[in-house]
Design a protein around this motif. Sequence first.
Motif, mmCIF file in Angstrom:
data_model
loop_
_atom_site.group_PDB
_atom_site.id
_atom_site.type_symbol
_atom_site.label_atom_id
_atom_site.label_comp_id
_atom_site.label_asym_id
_atom_site.label_seq_id
_atom_site.Cartn_x
_atom_site.Cartn_y
_atom_site.Cartn_z
ATOM 1 N N TYR A 184 0.818 -1.213 0.000
ATOM 2 C CA TYR A 184 0.000 0.000 0.000
ATOM 3 C C TYR A 184 0.849 1.258 0.000
ATOM 4 O O TYR A 184 0.423 2.308 -0.491
ATOM 5 C CB TYR A 184 -1.003 0.007 1.161
ATOM 6 C CG TYR A 184 -0.413 -0.149 2.533
ATOM 7 C CD1 TYR A 184 -0.018 0.946 3.279
ATOM 8 C CD2 TYR A 184 -0.259 -1.419 3.100
ATOM 9 C CE1 TYR A 184 0.512 0.804 4.553
ATOM 10 C CE2 TYR A 184 0.267 -1.567 4.370
ATOM 11 C CZ TYR A 184 0.659 -0.454 5.085
ATOM 12 O OH TYR A 184 1.189 -0.610 6.339
ATOM 13 N N GLY A 196 -7.729 5.253 -5.449
ATOM 14 C CA GLY A 196 -8.189 4.028 -4.807
ATOM 15 C C GLY A 196 -8.557 4.249 -3.356
ATOM 16 O O GLY A 196 -9.568 3.727 -2.867
ATOM 17 N N GLN A 199 -11.917 6.001 -3.223
ATOM 18 C CA GLN A 199 -13.078 5.174 -3.539
ATOM 19 C C GLN A 199 -13.267 4.012 -2.568
ATOM 20 O O GLN A 199 -14.404 3.602 -2.303
ATOM 21 C CB GLN A 199 -12.953 4.614 -4.963
ATOM 22 C CG GLN A 199 -13.096 5.632 -6.058
ATOM 23 C CD GLN A 199 -13.201 4.988 -7.429
ATOM 24 O OE1 GLN A 199 -13.755 3.903 -7.574
ATOM 25 N NE2 GLN A 199 -12.665 5.665 -8.440
ATOM 26 N N TYR A 200 -12.169 3.481 -2.068
ATOM 27 C CA TYR A 200 -12.231 2.222 -1.319
ATOM 28 C C TYR A 200 -11.536 2.300 0.040
ATOM 29 O O TYR A 200 -10.950 1.327 0.482
ATOM 30 C CB TYR A 200 -11.589 1.105 -2.136
ATOM 31 C CG TYR A 200 -12.201 0.869 -3.485
ATOM 32 C CD1 TYR A 200 -13.478 0.327 -3.605
ATOM 33 C CD2 TYR A 200 -11.496 1.178 -4.639
ATOM 34 C CE1 TYR A 200 -14.043 0.106 -4.851
ATOM 35 C CE2 TYR A 200 -12.046 0.958 -5.897
ATOM 36 C CZ TYR A 200 -13.324 0.426 -5.995
ATOM 37 O OH TYR A 200 -13.871 0.204 -7.233
ATOM 38 N N LYS A 201 -11.608 3.435 0.707
ATOM 39 C CA LYS A 201 -10.819 3.556 1.937
ATOM 40 C C LYS A 201 -11.215 2.539 2.996
ATOM 41 O O LYS A 201 -10.356 2.020 3.719
ATOM 42 C CB LYS A 201 -10.866 4.976 2.494
ATOM 43 C CG LYS A 201 -12.223 5.523 2.813
ATOM 44 C CD LYS A 201 -12.096 7.022 3.129
ATOM 45 C CE LYS A 201 -13.436 7.697 3.164
ATOM 46 N NZ LYS A 201 -13.290 9.169 3.215
ATOM 47 N N ARG A 202 -12.499 2.204 3.094
ATOM 48 C CA ARG A 202 -12.912 1.200 4.081
ATOM 49 C C ARG A 202 -12.460 -0.189 3.668
ATOM 50 O O ARG A 202 -12.009 -0.979 4.501
ATOM 51 C CB ARG A 202 -14.413 1.249 4.301
ATOM 52 C CG ARG A 202 -14.863 2.551 4.962
ATOM 53 C CD ARG A 202 -16.221 2.458 5.575
ATOM 54 N NE ARG A 202 -16.558 3.723 6.254
ATOM 55 C CZ ARG A 202 -17.372 3.808 7.284
ATOM 56 N NH1 ARG A 202 -17.934 2.719 7.776
ATOM 57 N NH2 ARG A 202 -17.629 4.978 7.848
ATOM 58 N N GLU A 203 -12.558 -0.504 2.384
ATOM 59 C CA GLU A 203 -12.112 -1.807 1.915
ATOM 60 C C GLU A 203 -10.602 -1.960 2.048
ATOM 61 O O GLU A 203 -10.111 -3.021 2.438
ATOM 62 C CB GLU A 203 -12.535 -2.008 0.454
ATOM 63 C CG GLU A 203 -14.033 -2.136 0.243
ATOM 64 C CD GLU A 203 -14.742 -0.797 0.069
ATOM 65 O OE1 GLU A 203 -15.917 -0.795 -0.337
ATOM 66 O OE2 GLU A 203 -14.117 0.250 0.350
ATOM 67 N N ILE A 204 -9.856 -0.910 1.740
ATOM 68 C CA ILE A 204 -8.400 -0.954 1.889
ATOM 69 C C ILE A 204 -8.027 -1.140 3.352
ATOM 70 O O ILE A 204 -7.158 -1.945 3.702
ATOM 71 C CB ILE A 204 -7.756 0.324 1.317
ATOM 72 C CG1 ILE A 204 -7.814 0.296 -0.214
ATOM 73 C CG2 ILE A 204 -6.305 0.467 1.790
ATOM 74 C CD1 ILE A 204 -7.370 1.582 -0.875
ATOM 75 N N GLU A 236 -7.597 11.411 3.723
ATOM 76 C CA GLU A 236 -6.893 10.996 2.510
ATOM 77 C C GLU A 236 -5.617 11.794 2.295
ATOM 78 O O GLU A 236 -4.566 11.230 1.965
ATOM 79 C CB GLU A 236 -7.826 11.129 1.308
ATOM 80 C CG GLU A 236 -9.010 10.182 1.349
ATOM 81 C CD GLU A 236 -10.061 10.518 0.312
ATOM 82 O OE1 GLU A 236 -9.690 11.066 -0.751
ATOM 83 O OE2 GLU A 236 -11.256 10.246 0.569
#
Length: 329
Positions: A184, A196, A199-204, A236
């Motif tokens: 990462y 990324g 868009q996907y901070k919780r998934e990351i 972010e």
Amino acid sequence: MNVSRRTLLKTTGAAALATPFLTGAASASPDLPFGPVRQIEAGVLNVGYVELGPAHGTPVLLLHGFPYDIHSFEQVAPLLARRGYRVVVPYFRGHGSTTFRSAATPRNVDQAAFALDTLALMDALGIQRAVLAGYDWGSRTADIIAALWPERVKALVSVTGYLITNLEFNKKPLPPAAENAWWYQYYFATERGAEGLHQYKREIGEFIWKFNSPTWNYSTATYARTAAAFDNPDYEAIVIGNYRWRQSLIPAEPEYAELESKLQQTPKIAVPTITIDGRDDPFTPAGNGSSYRDHFTGAYEHRVFAVGHNVPQEAPRDFARAVVDADRL
């Protein structure tokens, strides 16, 4: 038998502490809830923090990492408060309810900025000297303060040992397996990675949780509670900027030049310290703490717990005991 007073105090103290740390429910008790979150102006920030324990107790600051938040210490803080400590658990810049007091303030990401934020919080709370304990970003911040402002640190607990960033060393490649663990960091170095995270901070965040702590069986609710801290409007910028700064992809801020010149010399830490490694943490260096032992010149102990990266949340009693024991070194 000639037993020194220091030895007697350490021995009897350990016995007295055994019961609250090793028995009973691990979660916060009804009389010591973790919260509410308070706010205080400190330096350039309005800091969100939780405080438990008596106002005149020995202060302890518990410092979280990425991608985590103050709830890493939800069980640790009450354990320490019940032992009479004044426990303060702040959100770092870019996390939770911690915000910048002015929209015009630069969102700086140098490692020194986090240390100065913590010192400003201590000043705002009237804390001259405290036990500092942290992991990940929290370890780095605590290490910096212990190295450059030892008069402000009564004792230190540092997960993964000595984490002060050396920018020149960071330019050197690691073996492939070690580089893979930092995927990462390189992802965030790209504009694709920045998008990324947007868009996907919780998934990351959850993907990193699972990689960092492969034996931790946390609940969906546990992760969701922490992930809410990522909704901070500066999250972010702080995350992307900090990892790019570590790779020297963005310049250091001139206002930290004097501090950074000292930090790049890899300063020793002389305050009483306990370092901790998570046995299942992919970032734990080989050698049972030997790789960073020489950086600590004061009273020192090293411990290994059968957990992953988020040591205080995975092993709260062990972490709390390390704080108390460090205070007694």
